[in-house]
Design an enzyme around this catalytic site. Structure first.
Site, PDB file in Angstrom:
ATOM      1  N   HIS A   1      -1.008  -5.785   2.120  1.00 13.29           N
ATOM      2  CA  HIS A   1      -2.177  -6.659   2.068  1.00 13.29           C
ATOM      3  C   HIS A   1      -1.771  -8.005   1.465  1.00 13.29           C
ATOM      4  CE1 HIS A   1      -5.610  -3.653   2.679  1.00 13.29           C
ATOM      5  NE2 HIS A   1      -5.942  -4.712   3.391  1.00 13.29           N
TER       6      HIS A   1
ATOM      7  N   GLU B   1       0.826  -1.208   0.000  1.00 13.49           N
ATOM      8  CA  GLU B   1       0.000   0.000   0.000  1.00 13.49           C
ATOM      9  C   GLU B   1       0.863   1.261   0.000  1.00 13.49           C
ATOM     10  OE1 GLU B   1      -3.022  -0.277  -0.591  1.00 13.49           O
ATOM     11  OE2 GLU B   1      -3.470  -2.354  -0.029  1.00 13.49           O
TER      12      GLU B   1
ATOM     13  N   CYS C   1      -7.458  -2.183   8.125  1.00 11.45           N
ATOM     14  CA  CYS C   1      -6.089  -2.176   7.583  1.00 11.45           C
ATOM     15  C   CYS C   1      -5.674  -0.761   7.226  1.00 11.45           C
ATOM     16  CB  CYS C   1      -5.992  -3.097   6.360  1.00 11.45           C
ATOM     17  SG  CYS C   1      -6.118  -4.836   6.822  1.00 11.45           S
TER      18      CYS C   1
HETATM   19  N1  PCA Z   1      -7.976  -7.262   6.761  1.00  5.43           N
HETATM   20  C1  PCA Z   1      -8.944  -6.227   6.993  1.00  5.43           C
HETATM   21  C2  PCA Z   1      -8.855  -5.931   8.455  1.00  5.43           C
HETATM   22  C3  PCA Z   1      -8.123  -7.062   9.075  1.00  5.43           C
HETATM   23  C4  PCA Z   1      -7.517  -7.773   7.937  1.00  5.43           C
HETATM   24  O1  PCA Z   1      -6.703  -8.683   8.013  1.00  5.43           O
HETATM   25  C5  PCA Z   1      -8.768  -5.035   6.060  1.00  5.43           C
HETATM   26  O2  PCA Z   1      -8.342  -5.212   4.910  1.00  5.43           O
HETATM   27  O3  PCA Z   1      -9.053  -3.900   6.451  1.00  5.43           O
END
Ligand code: PCA
Length: 218
Positions: free
Chosen positions: A166, A80, A142
């Site tokens: 991610h 990100e 996240c």
């Molecule tokens: N993914 C979520 C929150 C916790 C996770 O592992 C997200 O993409 O916001």
């Protein structure tokens, strides 16, 4: 400072597992690129998210923070670039809160990751694992944890690089979806935990090796 903080998230949205938690725990206590990794698994709850993170940062005193989380349906490792000061939870968090509003009231609209995202991407690709950069970390926890990490380090002038990665489903999670049906059958991409972990190690090595400072990357 020779410490690196890695955070993962617990399962959420009816899933007991989360690859980010598995990787965080697998790396806890390891030395990577001469740095000591300390990891923690965060609850998927909006309430206390910042406090939980800040107490980890103050305890570990890291020079870099790698926050990890699951992106259901993502097919590659996603680095990100940006955290937005905006939350709109599509599902309730693990405490039942479906929050909508600012991540930090009065904070800047967005922060750029201070980890060197381009060199990190190249490191992951060079290790043979598919990855890409992304301009949105979403509007759930996240994005919020990335925003809090960047905001806390910026507002306290802490010399610490922060960013968010991610991760795809683990194959076992997609098997669960296919076995139990009823859930979203369109999000079936996955990546082995071994590859996901190798990607995170490659990114930590890239940063720990001081290959490049984010301020020198255009
Ligand atoms: N993914 C979520 C929150 C916790 C996770 O592992 C997200 O993409 O916001």
């Amino acid at each position: 400072m020779n410490n690196i903080l890695v955070t993962g998230f617990e399962g959420y949205g009816g899933r007991s597992d989360n690859p980010s938690a598995e990787i965080a725990l697998a790396l806890d206590g390891q030395q990577i690129g001469g740095k000591q990794v300390t990891s923690a698994v965060l609850p998927v709850t909006n309430h206390n998210l910042r406090n939980n993170l800040v107490s980890l940062i103050e305890t570990v005193n890291p020079s870099a923070i790698f926050c990890l989380g699951l992106s259901p349906g993502e097919s590659v490792v996603r680095i990100e670039r940006l955290a937005a000061n905006y939350s709109r939870f599509e599902i309730a968090d693990n405490a039942g809160e479906q929050y909508c509003g600012s991540v930090v009231s009065g904070g800047p609209a967005a922060y750029e990751a201070t980890l060197p995202v381009e060199p990190m991407l190249q490191s992951v690709l060079s290790s043979g694992i598919p990855a890409r950069l992304s301009e949105s970390a979403g509007t759930y926890l996240c994005n919020a944890v990335m925003y809090h990490a960047l905001d806390y380090c910026a507002t306290t002038s802490r010399a610490c690089q922060c960013g968010f990665i991610h991760l795809p489903f683990m194959p076992s999670q997609v098997c669960d979806v296919l076995n139990h049906g009823g859930v979203d059958q369109t999000r079936l991409s996955s990546m082995s935990l071994t590859d996901q972990k190798q990607a995170v190690v490659a990114m930590i090595e890239c940063v720990a090796g001081g290959v490049v400072d984010s301020t020198t990357v255009t």
